[in-house]
Design a protein around this motif. Structure first.
Motif, PDB file in Angstrom:
ATOM      1  N   ARG A  43       5.061 -49.122  56.627  1.00  0.00           N
ATOM      2  CA  ARG A  43       6.255 -49.846  57.070  1.00  0.00           C
ATOM      3  C   ARG A  43       7.506 -49.010  56.824  1.00  0.00           C
ATOM      4  O   ARG A  43       8.424 -48.985  57.618  1.00  0.00           O
ATOM      5  CB  ARG A  43       6.390 -51.173  56.313  1.00  0.00           C
ATOM      6  N   TYR A  44       7.523 -48.342  55.675  1.00  0.00           N
ATOM      7  CA  TYR A  44       8.708 -47.539  55.388  1.00  0.00           C
ATOM      8  C   TYR A  44       8.760 -46.316  56.302  1.00  0.00           C
ATOM      9  O   TYR A  44       9.814 -45.990  56.849  1.00  0.00           O
ATOM     10  CB  TYR A  44       8.781 -47.112  53.920  1.00  0.00           C
ATOM     11  N   TYR A  45       7.610 -45.631  56.477  1.00  0.00           N
ATOM     12  CA  TYR A  45       7.606 -44.445  57.349  1.00  0.00           C
ATOM     13  C   TYR A  45       8.073 -44.824  58.755  1.00  0.00           C
ATOM     14  O   TYR A  45       8.879 -44.123  59.365  1.00  0.00           O
ATOM     15  CB  TYR A  45       6.213 -43.818  57.423  1.00  0.00           C
ATOM     16  N   ASN A  46       7.557 -45.918  59.257  1.00  0.00           N
ATOM     17  CA  ASN A  46       7.925 -46.314  60.619  1.00  0.00           C
ATOM     18  C   ASN A  46       9.405 -46.669  60.710  1.00  0.00           C
ATOM     19  O   ASN A  46      10.078 -46.341  61.675  1.00  0.00           O
ATOM     20  CB  ASN A  46       7.063 -47.482  61.094  1.00  0.00           C
ATOM     21  N   ARG A  47       9.902 -47.337  59.685  1.00  0.00           N
ATOM     22  CA  ARG A  47      11.319 -47.702  59.680  1.00  0.00           C
ATOM     23  C   ARG A  47      12.190 -46.442  59.648  1.00  0.00           C
ATOM     24  O   ARG A  47      13.212 -46.362  60.312  1.00  0.00           O
ATOM     25  CB  ARG A  47      11.618 -48.576  58.465  1.00  0.00           C
ATOM     26  N   ALA A  48      11.745 -45.470  58.837  1.00  0.00           N
ATOM     27  CA  ALA A  48      12.547 -44.254  58.675  1.00  0.00           C
ATOM     28  C   ALA A  48      12.270 -43.243  59.786  1.00  0.00           C
ATOM     29  O   ALA A  48      12.815 -42.141  59.769  1.00  0.00           O
ATOM     30  CB  ALA A  48      12.262 -43.634  57.309  1.00  0.00           C
ATOM     31  N   GLY A  49      11.397 -43.595  60.726  1.00  0.00           N
ATOM     32  CA  GLY A  49      11.099 -42.702  61.845  1.00  0.00           C
ATOM     33  C   GLY A  49      10.281 -41.484  61.451  1.00  0.00           C
ATOM     34  O   GLY A  49      10.404 -40.427  62.048  1.00  0.00           O
ATOM     35  N   ILE A  50       9.450 -41.640  60.442  1.00  0.00           N
ATOM     36  CA  ILE A  50       8.618 -40.524  59.974  1.00  0.00           C
ATOM     37  C   ILE A  50       7.216 -40.676  60.574  1.00  0.00           C
ATOM     38  O   ILE A  50       6.564 -41.703  60.373  1.00  0.00           O
ATOM     39  CB  ILE A  50       8.533 -40.518  58.428  1.00  0.00           C
ATOM     40  N   ASP A  51       6.778 -39.651  61.331  1.00  0.00           N
ATOM     41  CA  ASP A  51       5.427 -39.676  61.901  1.00  0.00           C
ATOM     42  C   ASP A  51       4.418 -39.812  60.781  1.00  0.00           C
ATOM     43  O   ASP A  51       4.505 -39.099  59.786  1.00  0.00           O
ATOM     44  CB  ASP A  51       5.156 -38.354  62.642  1.00  0.00           C
ATOM     45  N   ASN A  52       3.449 -40.671  60.963  1.00  0.00           N
ATOM     46  CA  ASN A  52       2.507 -40.841  59.858  1.00  0.00           C
ATOM     47  C   ASN A  52       1.148 -41.303  60.323  1.00  0.00           C
ATOM     48  O   ASN A  52       1.022 -41.983  61.343  1.00  0.00           O
ATOM     49  CB  ASN A  52       3.066 -41.864  58.868  1.00  0.00           C
ATOM     50  N   THR A  53       0.144 -40.895  59.566  1.00  0.00           N
ATOM     51  CA  THR A  53      -1.184 -41.490  59.680  1.00  0.00           C
ATOM     52  C   THR A  53      -1.588 -41.845  58.256  1.00  0.00           C
ATOM     53  O   THR A  53      -1.884 -40.970  57.453  1.00  0.00           O
ATOM     54  CB  THR A  53      -2.203 -40.500  60.276  1.00  0.00           C
ATOM     55  N   VAL A  54      -1.510 -43.116  57.950  1.00  0.00           N
ATOM     56  CA  VAL A  54      -1.860 -43.552  56.606  1.00  0.00           C
ATOM     57  C   VAL A  54      -3.301 -44.043  56.612  1.00  0.00           C
ATOM     58  O   VAL A  54      -3.691 -44.840  57.461  1.00  0.00           O
ATOM     59  CB  VAL A  54      -0.903 -44.666  56.116  1.00  0.00           C
ATOM     60  N   ILE A  55      -4.071 -43.493  55.699  1.00  0.00           N
ATOM     61  CA  ILE A  55      -5.474 -43.888  55.603  1.00  0.00           C
ATOM     62  C   ILE A  55      -5.725 -44.531  54.256  1.00  0.00           C
ATOM     63  O   ILE A  55      -5.511 -43.929  53.212  1.00  0.00           O
ATOM     64  CB  ILE A  55      -6.390 -42.670  55.793  1.00  0.00           C
ATOM     65  N   CYS A  56      -6.132 -45.771  54.318  1.00  0.00           N
ATOM     66  CA  CYS A  56      -6.444 -46.495  53.096  1.00  0.00           C
ATOM     67  C   CYS A  56      -7.946 -46.339  52.890  1.00  0.00           C
ATOM     68  O   CYS A  56      -8.748 -46.854  53.663  1.00  0.00           O
ATOM     69  CB  CYS A  56      -6.049 -47.955  53.292  1.00  0.00           C
ATOM     70  N   PHE A  57      -8.312 -45.581  51.875  1.00  0.00           N
ATOM     71  CA  PHE A  57      -9.689 -45.100  51.725  1.00  0.00           C
ATOM     72  C   PHE A  57     -10.329 -45.720  50.486  1.00  0.00           C
ATOM     73  O   PHE A  57      -9.962 -45.387  49.363  1.00  0.00           O
ATOM     74  CB  PHE A  57      -9.645 -43.568  51.617  1.00  0.00           C
ATOM     75  N   ASN A  58     -11.247 -46.625  50.700  1.00  0.00           N
ATOM     76  CA  ASN A  58     -11.800 -47.367  49.571  1.00  0.00           C
ATOM     77  C   ASN A  58     -13.299 -47.575  49.671  1.00  0.00           C
ATOM     78  O   ASN A  58     -13.853 -47.568  50.757  1.00  0.00           O
ATOM     79  CB  ASN A  58     -11.164 -48.758  49.494  1.00  0.00           C
ATOM     80  N   GLY A  59     -13.892 -47.837  48.526  1.00  0.00           N
ATOM     81  CA  GLY A  59     -15.305 -48.195  48.491  1.00  0.00           C
ATOM     82  C   GLY A  59     -15.499 -49.661  48.843  1.00  0.00           C
ATOM     83  O   GLY A  59     -14.537 -50.401  49.050  1.00  0.00           O
ATOM     84  N   ASP A  60     -16.767 -50.058  48.885  1.00  0.00           N
ATOM     85  CA  ASP A  60     -17.062 -51.447  49.244  1.00  0.00           C
ATOM     86  C   ASP A  60     -16.624 -52.424  48.157  1.00  0.00           C
ATOM     87  O   ASP A  60     -16.354 -53.585  48.446  1.00  0.00           O
ATOM     88  CB  ASP A  60     -18.554 -51.621  49.537  1.00  0.00           C
ATOM     89  N   GLY A  61     -16.544 -51.956  46.918  1.00  0.00           N
ATOM     90  CA  GLY A  61     -16.089 -52.852  45.842  1.00  0.00           C
ATOM     91  C   GLY A  61     -14.684 -53.323  46.102  1.00  0.00           C
ATOM     92  O   GLY A  61     -14.361 -54.506  45.975  1.00  0.00           O
ATOM     93  N   THR A  62     -13.808 -52.393  46.482  1.00  0.00           N
ATOM     94  CA  THR A  62     -12.430 -52.755  46.805  1.00  0.00           C
ATOM     95  C   THR A  62     -12.361 -53.541  48.099  1.00  0.00           C
ATOM     96  O   THR A  62     -11.759 -54.610  48.157  1.00  0.00           O
ATOM     97  CB  THR A  62     -11.569 -51.474  46.931  1.00  0.00           C
ATOM     98  N   ALA A  63     -13.023 -53.012  49.126  1.00  0.00           N
ATOM     99  CA  ALA A  63     -12.870 -53.604  50.455  1.00  0.00           C
ATOM    100  C   ALA A  63     -13.486 -54.992  50.543  1.00  0.00           C
ATOM    101  O   ALA A  63     -12.854 -55.931  51.031  1.00  0.00           O
ATOM    102  CB  ALA A  63     -13.489 -52.691  51.499  1.00  0.00           C
ATOM    103  N   ALA A  64     -14.721 -55.124  50.052  1.00  0.00           N
ATOM    104  CA  ALA A  64     -15.422 -56.386  50.263  1.00  0.00           C
ATOM    105  C   ALA A  64     -15.190 -57.376  49.131  1.00  0.00           C
ATOM    106  O   ALA A  64     -15.338 -58.584  49.324  1.00  0.00           O
ATOM    107  CB  ALA A  64     -16.914 -56.122  50.411  1.00  0.00           C
ATOM    108  N   ASP A  65     -14.844 -56.873  47.944  1.00  0.00           N
ATOM    109  CA  ASP A  65     -14.733 -57.786  46.802  1.00  0.00           C
ATOM    110  C   ASP A  65     -13.298 -57.934  46.296  1.00  0.00           C
ATOM    111  O   ASP A  65     -12.541 -58.738  46.796  1.00  0.00           O
ATOM    112  CB  ASP A  65     -15.637 -57.300  45.656  1.00  0.00           C
ATOM    113  N   ILE A  66     -12.928 -57.090  45.337  1.00  0.00           N
ATOM    114  CA  ILE A  66     -11.681 -57.373  44.598  1.00  0.00           C
ATOM    115  C   ILE A  66     -10.430 -57.170  45.450  1.00  0.00           C
ATOM    116  O   ILE A  66      -9.424 -57.818  45.245  1.00  0.00           O
ATOM    117  CB  ILE A  66     -11.622 -56.541  43.292  1.00  0.00           C
TER     118      ILE A  66
END
Lengths: 183, 406, 312
Positions: free
Chosen positions: C92-115
């Motif tokens: 959200r901040y990069y887009n607001r500030a006009g900064i090109d970005n590819t943000v990758i949220c990289f997590n295991g299944d514990g994070t994604a599916a559980d907590i």
């Protein structure tokens, strides 16, 4: 400093009335503070709000235990002991009431300003919203503030036709309130 | 507080919540993420309203919980944005893991917390237990007394948090219900003056930012010495924040003609024999009672904590030295100690203050009104204590073991 | 044959257009396909991505220690509870500030599916413009092989043990990829390390589509250490998982489901489970339950691929 306690039911605009009055006092370069009694606010449930108005900055942040003035929006609470609790002697009540104010009595109550604010608001706004009408009556009965700043302060809360209608309510409250002095 | 009536664009009657939202808006945040909770909800609504009307030019993230609110603004802050959120009670506790990261990453986040009791029994009521439950999170804590101070403190909070020498998140606390819903007279400064006041930050060295394509990591695995180094630097910055806050208050006075004191406000303390130490909205009531008592020749004063973290112990020692008896009013509990939490902290450096008797008063829990009578009761006990009479070290002012609370 | 094979190989390498930002030796377990995955992503998408991650198997390598790191990427290590919210704040901040970005949220299944599921779901519902990659090794492997909600039926972990009172996990796995697709996000897909071209294409698609909103990639990532297989077996397991429909490859583009690789004659799941120690206690009856679960999941995806209406 005058301390005012507002008694109404959820949806009658008691909290807003106290806020508008604070705004009116601030408009005349005085100080005003208002806040609601804390609870789960629901339409129809009894509501209490407090207002302090003064020439000096208001520092107390407590509830009001010894009001000088009672603003009763809900006529069914007219003789309730909770309403009169702590009223100072020589106290004033402004009540939304369509009947003979001689019905209402309390040892410390000296002045009653009664007005049928429900009927007036239905005629002017199209719905029973007694708060602004009672504010007009407040100005007349207590003499602590003129009607003009009260109506001026409506601008912070209403717009367009609602603003006009509420101003008429307040005006009629001021003009039509019946004052009864008890001994 | 000294106030001159100029340098303000308008005077309005606003609740503490409306004021907080307006204050944040005046500071022009980039990202705002907040989740509603009683008694803070009005802040979220007002921010949404300001955003809808174009008054607030910020990205609003309508998060699905407080934890995400804090996580998202922390990240946005690390990327270089100015951010804001607001919460209360369970919400603050729900973001506890995140606020630890915010502090550890030294993200200059500003948040208002509307003080409310924390769970145990469900209490939708005022109290500072949420503040106490999270006090060791590494944030700077400020406490406001009235609506005007909420506005002014939020503006000062950005100066403090984003200062290059500090870079620590700041939480501005104000009492739920008593201030959140209290509508009173608030002087609103000109936008230009707020911009000017904050523009000092632009002259400072730019802070490190997390940027795409740059070799920069944040949140690495701190081990042994590396971890200790970060913690030590954090503690040093906390110490620096005390002096910095004093300085910011002086600059604020120059710009806005208002001076609340710095870390603490001293009220009629200079010639007092006895004193109260308190914080938040109850202080207004205490000041009123002090005025009454002084008319009867009782020399009592108030020391009001405006800053709770870092704890202003130097200022407190200075102000309370030589007083015969001091009563500390706590609106929260320190489980495992019979004294209230602020009292416990005061007692930790009692030897620096000298031969002063300290009394702990616990009151105002779960919306219990700290009435003038309550304050008078406290003062009577302090007077008795100052005369060497036998008074209890800890008093629950509105609670009686035999009769319960009132 | 030889020539054909070479051509095939070059197709994968064609996608690797950028430098490998990682050091030569990194601290993953021997044979862990995660290493292949973390090296692969920036080589396909570029080194100007920002990765946010959490404590997990990938953390020791991605997070670095104190001020040292194993890679040259911009990285933000944060909480499992708030992974997707952090990516939200950045993007959200990069887009607001006009900064090109590819943000990758990289997590295991514990994070994604559980907590961290709550804030993953929140970010998807808000259609935040970043790519969320879940590498699914079917458990909490970094803390020492405990069950997660993507651990399959019957699997042995240190919290679903095999003994007189327990026969491994007695519940079926959560189909997180499908749950994410049901958030009506612009792009959801599954991928694995045996089908790297497919993975590369999906990464590139996600990079493009994320301009429109949330992209979710679920990458099947066997854990040699935790599952009890040799370090040389991890890619073979990926392949077998696809061939048995244990882990079908599909994508949902604007709600249009399609198989990326349709297995003509799927092998019984036994062909896959027999290679893995965590399943070796399973009776035929238990294997049947697992097979039924896999068939059920497959039938849902198949049904979805037959929907005609496009969700916009």
């Amino acid at each position: 400093m005058i301390e005012v306690r507002f008694h109404g039911r959820g949806g009658q605009g008691a909290v807003m009335a106290s806020k508008i009055l604070a705004t009116a006092f601030v408009k005349i370069k005085k100080y005003g503070a208002s806040f609601p009694m804390f609870g789960f606010e629901r339409r129809g449930a009894p509501v209490t709000a407090f207002g302090r108005f003064s020439k000096e900055p208001i520092r107390e942040k407590t509830q009001i235990y010894n009001p000088d003035i009672l603003m009763v929006l809900d006529p069914s609470q007219k003789n309730s002991s909770a309403v009169f609790q702590g009223l100072v002697s020589g106290g004033i009540m402004i009540i939304n009431y369509d009947n003979d104010p001689n019905d209402i009595s309390h040892e410390n109550l000296e002045t009653i300003g009664s007005i049928d604010a429900n009927t007036i608001s239905i005629e002017e706004i199209g719905m029973a919203m007694p708060n602004t009408c009672l504010l007009g009556a407040f100005a007349k009965v207590t003499g602590t503030i003129d009607l003009k700043p009260v109506i001026e302060s409506f601008k912070d809360y209403f717009q367009g036709e609602k603003l006009e209608a509420n101003a008429r309510c307040a005006k009629r409250g001021f003009d039509e309130v019946k004052i009864l002095i008890k001994n | 507080m000294k106030t001159k009536l100029n340098n303000k664009s308008e005077v309005k009657v606003m609740t503490g919540n409306e004021t907080a939202a307006l204050a944040a808006t005046l500071c022009r945040p980039d990202i705002v993420a907040a989740y509603p909770i009683t008694p803070q909800t009005e802040v979220v609504e007002k921010l949404a309203q300001y955003h809808a009307s174009g008054k607030l030019d910020a990205e609003i993230i309508n998060v699905e919980g407080e934890n995400s609110a804090m996580n998202s603004i922390t990240a946005a802050s690390l990327a270089g944005g100015r951010v804001f959120t607001a919460t209360s009670s369970w919400g603050l506790v729900f973001m506890y893991d995140a606020i630890l990261v915010t502090a550890g990453a030294r993200a200059p986040v500003v948040m208002v917390n509307v003080n409310r009791e924390t769970p145990g029994m469900i209490a939708v009521s005022s109290g500072q237990q949420d503040m106490i439950s999270t006090r060791d999170c590494g944030w700077i804590f400020l406490i406001a007394e009235d609506c005007q101070e909420i506005l002014d403190m939020v503006i000062m909070a950005y100066r403090l948090a984003e200062d290059h020498d500090i870079q620590i998140p700041v939480m501005v606390h104000y009492d739920g219900f008593y201030l959140s819903y209290m509508a009173e007279r608030v002087e609103i400064p000109f936008q230009k003056n707020v911009d000017d006041f904050l523009s000092v930050l632009k002259q400072q060295p730019e802070r490190t930012k997390l940027m795409p394509g740059e070799l920069l990591g944040c949140g690495s695995h701190g081990i042994l010495g590396g971890y200790m180094e970060m913690r030590h630097k954090h503690c040093q910055a906390m110490e620096r924040a005390k002096g910095k806050f004093e300085q910011i208050n002086l600059e604020f006075e120059k710009k806005f003609n208002k001076n609340y004191g710095g870390q603490v406000e001293e009220y009629k303390l200079y010639d007092a024999d006895i004193a109260l130490l308190a914080s938040g909205s109850m202080c207004g009531t205490i000041k009123t009672v002090i005025d009454e008592k002084r008319k009867h020749g009782i020399k009592i004063g108030l020391l009001r904590l405006r800053m709770f973290r870092p704890f202003p112990n130097e200022k407190i020692v200075q102000a309370l030295k030589g007083k015969k008896c001091v009563g500390v009013v706590d609106r929260s509990l320190c489980f495992g100690f019979k004294h209230g939490p602020i009292c416990v902290e005061l007692r930790s450096f009692l030897s620096d203050i000298g031969d002063t008797k300290i009394l702990s008063f616990i009151d105002g829990i779960a919306n219990t009104d700290i009435k003038k009578d309550n304050v008078k009761k406290m003062i009577d006990l302090i007077i008795a204590g100052s005369k060497g009479e036998d008074v209890p070290e800890v008093t629950w002012v509105s609670y009686d073991e035999n009769h319960g609370g009132n | 044959m030889v020539e054909k094979k070479k051509k095939r190989l070059s197709k994968v390498f064609d996608y690797l257009k950028h430098e490998d930002p990682f050091a030569k030796g990194v601290a993953f377990c021997a044979g862990c396909p995660l290493e292949l995955l973390v090296r692969f992503i920036p080589q396909v998408l570029g080194n100007d991505i920002v990765i946010t991650g959490t404590p997990s198997c990938s953390a020791p390598v991605l997070m670095g220690q104190n001020t040292g790191s194993w890679h040259k990427l911009s990285y933000y290590g944060t909480l499992m509870t708030g992974a997707a919210a952090n990516a939200t704040g950045l993007v959200r901040y990069y887009n607001r500030a006009g900064i090109d970005n590819t943000v990758i949220c990289f997590n295991g299944d514990g994070t994604a599916a559980d907590i961290g599921f709550g804030n993953l779901s929140g970010a998807a519902e808000r259609n935040e413009p970043f790519i969320y990659i879940c590498y699914d090794n079917e458990g909490y492997m970094n803390t020492g092989i405990q069950r997660s909600s993507t651990t399959p039926f019957g699997a042995r972990t240190t919290t679903t043990q095999v003994g007189v009172n327990s026969r491994g996990k007695n519940l079926r796995r959560k189909n997180l990829a499908m749950i994410m697709a049901m958030h009506k996000i612009p792009y959801a897909a599954t991928a694995t390390m045996s089908n790297l071209e497919d993975l590369a294409q999906k990464l590139l698609k996600a990079k493009q589509i994320k301009e429109k909103g949330f992209c979710y990639l679920h990458v099947f990532c066997p854990c040699p250490t935790g599952w009890g297989v040799g370090p040389d077996m991890s890619i073979e397991l990926c392949r077998k998982a696809v061939k048995t429909n244990y882990f079908p490859l599909w994508e949902a583009l604007n709600g249009n489901f399609s198989f990326s690789k349709q297995v003509k004659k799927p092998k019984p799941v036994k062909e896959y489970t027999k290679l893995i120690k965590k399943f070796n206690h399973l009776s035929d009856q238990e294997l049947d339950i697992l097979q039924k679960d896999i068939d059920y999941e497959y039938s849902i995806i198949k049904a979805m691929t037959k929907l005609e209406k496009e969700i916009k």
